[in-house]
Motif scaffolding. Structure first.
Motif, mmCIF file in Angstrom:
data_model
loop_
_atom_site.group_PDB
_atom_site.id
_atom_site.type_symbol
_atom_site.label_atom_id
_atom_site.label_comp_id
_atom_site.label_asym_id
_atom_site.label_seq_id
_atom_site.Cartn_x
_atom_site.Cartn_y
_atom_site.Cartn_z
ATOM 1 N N VAL A 197 -12.091 -76.963 42.497
ATOM 2 C CA VAL A 197 -12.717 -78.283 42.462
ATOM 3 C C VAL A 197 -14.209 -78.154 42.778
ATOM 4 O O VAL A 197 -15.066 -78.703 42.087
ATOM 5 N N SER A 218 -6.867 -74.433 44.240
ATOM 6 C CA SER A 218 -7.376 -75.639 43.578
ATOM 7 C C SER A 218 -8.628 -76.165 44.258
ATOM 8 O O SER A 218 -9.541 -76.636 43.599
ATOM 9 N N HIS A 219 -8.615 -76.084 45.570
ATOM 10 C CA HIS A 219 -9.779 -76.605 46.288
ATOM 11 C C HIS A 219 -11.051 -75.891 45.866
ATOM 12 O O HIS A 219 -12.073 -76.506 45.616
ATOM 13 N N TYR A 220 -10.946 -74.580 45.785
ATOM 14 C CA TYR A 220 -12.120 -73.809 45.357
ATOM 15 C C TYR A 220 -12.519 -74.187 43.948
ATOM 16 O O TYR A 220 -13.692 -74.315 43.618
#
Lengths: 205, 176, 399, 401, 114
Positions: E15, E11-13
């Motif tokens: 985002v 998810s971080h990527y």
């Protein structure tokens, strides 16, 4: 508290740089500065590629994208950045409209990104608990460029189709795409050279 | 070719334009009227027997004595001379061409005397005429690029004129 | 190494600070020290190069070069230069784009010095053992031009702009044959890992890739030409051609920022020279495998200290070859006139590129015909077993 | 901008999107002083060049009207400061001709000796600076080493290294000191093998040939049309040297001397010594030929110096006295050109019966040689501009006077 | 500090990719300079590329058997190469446009005559 996860640390570093400079590209009015920010942003994206284990693609991003395409772009900027074209103001109305559309798009995308459960579960964390190794060692489990190269010419080492052994070679790769891209690139280069060739328009008056 | 022969040849063609000549001095010279300079020069350059292909130098000389006491003694009227030094590489002879001009056109101080240019015949003349214009104050009519050569564009006066006064200041720089 | 300290500190268990801060600090300090060691090697080399350049230039020109500062041979001249440059007034021209003008030298510097992150100095002595090190080195070294372009544009001077334009055109063009030349050893080694490439050249000097076959021999010289061109050294120093463009992109720079550009230039010289050493000249392997004869290798079961000592010898070997490469560049600078920009491009596109391409084909065919190279290898490389080894002593920057 | 106000040419320029106006100079490493070339470039291609001179203008001719003939000698030093002896010689000869005064045999040979020595010194600087213009630093150091030896010799003779004021109207300021001729001979012997080094460093260098061959081709017609003289003219294949073809008052000085006029005739240079062959890539009249003519003229000058030393030893030690500072000039005007290293340096003097000339005129060789630069540079690249300007061997002190 | 000590996930990527993408879209929408628009395109492509790379990284997600593996990398490579081609053509068009119209403002290019 446990030790700093360096993967996360560098992710934060590169991610902030990528996002921040991307935002700076949008907000900056000076085209030369925009080019500079874009270079920084793309460089940071290359760092993210390295973090995600795509070393080859990361180096490729640096070499082709940042080192090639961006040079071209900056070149274009330098050729046209004269007087009034360095900073061109955008009307306020467009800003508002764009912000609304862009903001809603961002919200939508972010919502998707964080709402899928599978994507939020961290594999590294689970693996790290299982093994004694610190998580960054996982980074060495990267894709070898030779596997990429084999895949390009049609030999997939990662996903041989077990059901159809006959199609193991040549059918599941990207040979066609590779060819198309190559020809495309050639055509584009010739076309660009043709378009950008020196032309003398009109006389000197 | 001997200088005498050259001058004879010139006289043949431009009898009216030749004002005077002196063959006994160091550099034999011929003086012509200002208006005939391009024609005479063209002839000198193109005639196969003359072939003056090399213009060495164009010089402006100001004959004027600012000191009144001395001015009484001189044996010439104030005038400006333009001197062309010519030679022929092919024929190996040389000639000095002179033109006498008034110091000021129409005797109005500030109006530069005029003489037709020869820069279309010898490119050497291009810069030399600019220099003569700059330093001696002779206007070369028809010059393609009549700017000052050595002095700045906005310089006032022509330094090699005998009555030239050095300005006291130039753009805030003390000059004297 | 950081792990070792952390374990040590944990065993002491002194509750001064929260544990994570201690860990962070230890990582930071250890990382900085390791980076510092790496940087120090490069910086010292740069200082030595400036001294060498003056001395060699002096000798070529029948002069003595520096003789005063720091003894008879002027050893401390780089230091004196540095102090002079760093205390000079820092000028930013009125027409300059302040941000770009200020940032540009650091971009060049960072790009030039990041290369050393992936360059092995000896077997396993590499800051970051990258899988795609050869590619990475090329890619990062190519980024140096952004410093030049942005600095040239940001200076607000036409001469600088010309320098920047030339640099862009030149470096982008030369990256193509340079890449092809690097591809040939990579192909022979079957790996982009520079440690692997270095290791397959172990043994006698006949194992060096330059002697692998005639094609690699020619490729080495093509690489040399392209490398000199891509780091902007004479006779290809068009971006700063002082007799044409005053000083090109560096026209408006002075003092500290100028010295940063200067260091970047020498850093890249060292980098391309080191890459040439690794790819063609056997890397850290000497002409005669002294360490193997002495049995100071891991394979022979030697004591780790002896192994590291052998590695130190290898590093000395490596630096020696690299310095020779730089010396040749200095030599060329002081004896050759500068090429013209169209001639530089002709050299690239009409000579270097076709030759490099032909050599690539030639090397491929040779590899197919004589898998062992020109002289039969004593030990053939086993590519599949070449995983990045973790046994290296100076594995820095753990992320 | 004040520049635009001053310079109508610049306002007239219609700058297209891809054209740039660049000031090369007056502070630029390769304009050999304070020359300003206004380049109009289309990318790297130079579409037009406008030289602007006068930054070193001291109105030497005006000064000449206010000092006596002898007093003007130091001012001639400062015209072509790299060939002061030749400048002195030019003015001295023209004043002597006006006065009708001849010099003794020995004085004549001394004059030949020092002016040819100065020609070598000048050509060394020309070649050195040319190497520098093309980005090669080493010839500069090498030639300056040799030039220093010549300047040392000058220093012994007249006390000055650069501004000699040695040859004065009527004679010279003094004899050579004891042992000077031997030292001069030693210099020549040392210098002879070094010429080959220069040839190997520049003349035969492939890059040098590529940078200069076919660049700035000056046809003989154009050279004569623009009044180019000296090595620039001879580089175009015109066998013309005032030492041989000039005014008798000057050529008399070189009577009994044997030397070749260096110019390529029918594709051949005079072969009285082993020279490097002319490469195929060069065209007659290009920068390479101008450079090469200078290199060969150095050898001819050495020949002349050797002969002059021989004549010096043979002649009686009789000296002519220099004119007095207040010597009155007779009425009349004289123009005389001498073969200075950079071309034909012409001086004109108009006497009016007083000690001060009514008019002193200096026709500068570099002035005419520079005027052709726009023709030569047009259509070339920016890098060709130094290659052309350097091959013309300009000295701004002489151009601006 | 959670972000620093916890490993990051997919998810971080995503985002970051989303931010890049939206910045690119905004750039394309509001910039009047043709080259600014081009820069927007580059940002969009990079945002997409980042997603491809992230999806193909097996250790970023728990269900690593679903990681796209080589496919992601290969698509990213194609994108990079195509971006290079696209930039070359776009730049050629922009320069031609600049030569013919003497402006780089896309808003003024509403006539079809060259």
């Amino acid at each position: 508290m446990e030790a700093i996860n360096w993967h996360s640390f560098f992710f934060l570093l590169f991610g902030l740089a990528a996002g921040g400079f991307a935002l700076a590209v949008v907000l900056s009015g000076n085209i030369v500065r925009m080019g500079f920010y874009l270079i920084m942003s793309l460089g940071a994206v290359a760092g993210l590629f390295f973090l995600a284990g795509a070393e080859f693609v990361g180096a490729m991003q640096l070499m082709i994208y940042v080192g090639g395409t961006m040079v071209l772009l900056v070149f274009g900027v330098m050729l046209t950045a004269r007087g009034p074209f360095v900073s061109m103001k955008t009307p306020g109305g467009q800003w508002v409209l764009a912000t609304i559309v862009g903001g809603s798009l961002l919200v939508m995308l972010l919502h998707t990104a964080v709402s899928v459960d599978d994507w939020r579960v961290k594999a590294v964390a689970e693996k790290a608990e299982l093994s004694e190794e610190p998580p960054e060692v996982e980074l060495s489990e990267t894709t070898n460029p030779d596997r990429l190269g084999m895949a390009l010419v049609g030999v997939r080492s990662d996903q041989p189709d077990p059901r159809q052994p006959a199609e193991e070679f040549g059918m599941s790769g990207y040979l066609l795409a590779f060819e198309i891209v190559s020809v495309h690139l050639l055509v584009v280069l010739i076309g660009a050279a043709y378009l950008a060739r020196t032309k003398r328009v009109g006389s000197r008056d | 070719m001997e200088t005498q022969a050259i001058i004879d040849k010139l006289r043949e063609k431009f009898a009216a334009e030749i004002v005077g000549s002196d063959l006994e001095t160091f550099d034999p010279w011929v003086e012509i009227t200002p208006g005939s300079v391009p024609q005479v020069a063209q002839f000198l350059r193109d005639d196969p027997q003359l072939r003056f292909d090399l213009l060495h130098c164009v010089t402006g000389v100001d004959y004027f004595e600012p000191d009144e006491k001395k001015a009484a003694k001189v044996d010439w009227e104030p005038h400006v001379e333009v001197i062309y030094h010519l030679s022929s590489m092919a024929q190996r002879h040389r000639l000095v061409l002179k033109v006498t001009l008034p110091r000021w056109k129409d005797d109005t101080p500030g109006q530069l005397p005029e003489v037709p240019t020869v820069s279309h015949l010898w490119n050497t003349a291009n810069w030399h005429e600019r220099e003569v214009f700059d330093l001696s104050g002779v206007r070369f009519v028809g010059h393609p690029d009549p700017r000052r050569m050595l002095c700045p564009e906005d310089w006032v006066g022509h330094p090699l004129r005998k009555d030239y006064e050095m300005p006291t200041e130039y753009h805030g720089i003390r000059a004297r | 190494m950081a792990k070792f300290f952390i374990e040590y500190l944990d065993s002491l268990s002194i509750p001064i600070l929260p544990e994570w801060i201690v860990h962070a600090l230890v990582y930071l300090i250890v990382g900085l020290v390791q980076c510092g060691v790496l940087l120090a090697i490069v910086m010292v080399s740069v200082a030595v190069f400036t001294w060498m350049e003056r001395k060699i230039a002096g000798r070529i020109q029948d002069r003595l070069g520096p003789t005063r500062t720091g003894g008879r041979f002027g050893w401390l001249q780089p230091l004196a230069d540095g102090i002079k440059l760093w205390t000079k007034e820092d000028l930013v021209p009125k027409n300059a784009d302040g941000l770009l003008f200020r940032v540009a030298p650091y971009i060049a510097f960072c790009a030039s010095f990041t290369v050393f992150l992936a360059l092995p100095f000896s077997d396993g002595w590499v800051a970051q053992n990258l899988n795609v090190a050869a590619f990475f080195v090329l890619a990062v070294a190519g980024l140096e031009i952004f410093g030049t372009i942005l600095g040239g544009y940001g200076s607000g001077s036409k001469w600088s702009l010309f320098g920047a334009m030339r640099e862009a055109a030149q470096v982008v063009s030369y990256e193509v044959p340079l890449g092809l030349c690097v591809l040939i050893p990579v192909m022979i080694a079957g790996s982009m890992n520079l440690v692997t490439i270095g290791n397959i050249q172990a043994g006698l000097f006949t194992n060096w890739l330059i002697f692998h076959d005639p094609c690699t021999f020619i490729t080495f010289f093509v690489y040399g030409t392209c490398a000199v061109a891509s780091v902007n050294r004479a006779p290809f120093d068009l971006a700063e051609a002082e007799s044409e463009l005053v000083a090109g992109f560096m026209t408006e720079y002075s003092g500290f920022r100028w010295s940063i550009f200067f260091m970047a230039e020498y850093g890249s010289m060292l980098a391309v020279s080191a890459l040439a050493t690794t790819l063609f000249l056997g890397g850290w392997n000497g002409p005669v495998p002294v360490t193997e004869l002495l049995g100071w290798t891991e394979a022979a079961g030697a004591h780790p200290v002896l192994v590291q000592l052998g590695n130190l010898l290898g590093a000395a070997n490596f630096l020696c070859k690299t310095y020779i490469g730089v010396t040749v560049m200095i030599w060329a600078r002081w004896s050759l006139p500068r090429l013209r920009i169209d001639q530089v491009m002709t050299t690239c596109l009409k000579y270097c590129l076709p030759i490099a391409a032909a050599m690539l084909v030639g090397a491929t065919l040779w590899l197919y015909a004589f898998p062992g190279g020109m002289i039969l290898k004593q030990r053939l490389p086993d590519v599949s077993s070449q995983v990045p080894s973790d046994s290296c002593g100076t594995k820095t920057g753990d992320g | 901008m004040s520049l635009e106000r001053l310079d109508p040419e610049m306002v007239e320029f219609d700058v297209r999107t891809d054209e740039m106006l660049i000031n090369m100079g007056p502070q630029h490493p390769s304009t050999h002083g304070v020359l300003r070339l206004l380049l109009r470039t289309d990318g790297e291609v130079v579409t037009d060049v406008t030289p602007h001179i006068g930054y070193l203008h001291r109105c030497a001719e005006k000064i000449g009207e206010n000092v006596t003939a002898r007093q003007w000698i130091p001012y001639t030093d400062r015209m072509d400061y790299l060939a002061a002896m030749n400048m002195n010689l030019g003015w001295s000869l023209v004043v002597e001709k006006l006065l009708g005064r001849e010099v003794t045999e020995r004085t004549r040979h001394v004059r030949v000796l020092v002016s040819e020595l100065n020609r070598i010194a000048n050509h060394l600087v020309a070649v050195a600076a040319y190497g520098l213009d093309l980005g090669n630093f080493t010839p500069y150091a090498w030639t300056f080493r040799e030039r220093e030896k010549i300047l040392d010799l000058f220093e012994e003779v007249c006390g000055a290294r650069l501004t000699c004021s040695y040859i004065v109207p009527g004679g010279i300021t003094g004899d050579f000191p004891a042992g000077w001729l031997d030292r001069c001979e030693t210099f020549l012997q040392e210098f002879e093998p070094i010429i080959d080094q220069f040839h190997s460093l520049l003349t035969n260098s492939a890059i040098f040939i590529r940078r200069t061959g076919g660049i700035g081709v000056l046809s003989p017609e154009m050279a004569i049309d623009y009044g180019c003289t000296g090595p620039v003219l001879r580089g175009s294949g015109v066998k013309w040297d005032v030492r041989r073809d000039g005014d008798p008052w000057y050529t008399r000085m070189y009577e009994d001397y044997e030397f070749e006029v260096i110019a390529e005739i029918d594709g051949k240079y005079p072969q009285d010594q082993e020279y490097p062959p002319v490469p195929e890539a060069v065209v007659l009249g290009d920068s390479w030929h101008r450079y090469y003519v200078r290199m060969l003229e150095v050898v001819q000058s050495m020949r002349l110096i050797r002969q002059a030393m021989e004549f010096y030893r043979q002649t009686d030690p009789q000296w002519s006295d220099p004119i007095k500072v207040t010597e009155k000039l007779p009425k009349g005007q004289v123009y005389l050109e001498t073969e200075a290293p950079k071309g034909q340096m012409g001086f004109m003097v108009i006497g009016d019966g007083t000690a001060k000339p009514w008019r002193a005129r200096a026709r500068s060789s570099s002035f005419c040689n520079l005027s052709v630069v726009a023709e030569l540079c047009r259509g070339g690249l920016i890098a060709d501009v130094p290659a052309v300007v350097g091959s013309l061997d300009l000295v701004l002190g002489e151009i601006d006077r | 500090m959670d972000l620093l000590t916890e490993p990051v996930g997919l998810s971080h990527y995503l985002v970051v990719g989303a931010i890049l993408f939206v910045c690119g879209v905004l750039c394309m929408a509001i910039k009047r300079n043709a080259l600014g628009v081009l820069m927007g395109v580059e940002l969009v492509l990079n945002g997409a590329n980042l997603n491809f790379i992230a999806f193909s990284a097996p250790y970023l997600r728990a269900d690593s058997q679903y990681a796209t593996g080589l496919d992601g990398h290969l698509i990213a490579m194609f994108v990079i190469v195509l971006a290079a081609a696209e930039a070359a053509v776009a730049l050629a068009i922009a320069l031609n446009y600049y030569n013919n119209h003497a402006t780089i403002d896309v808003d003024e290019g509403d006539e079809l005559k060259g």
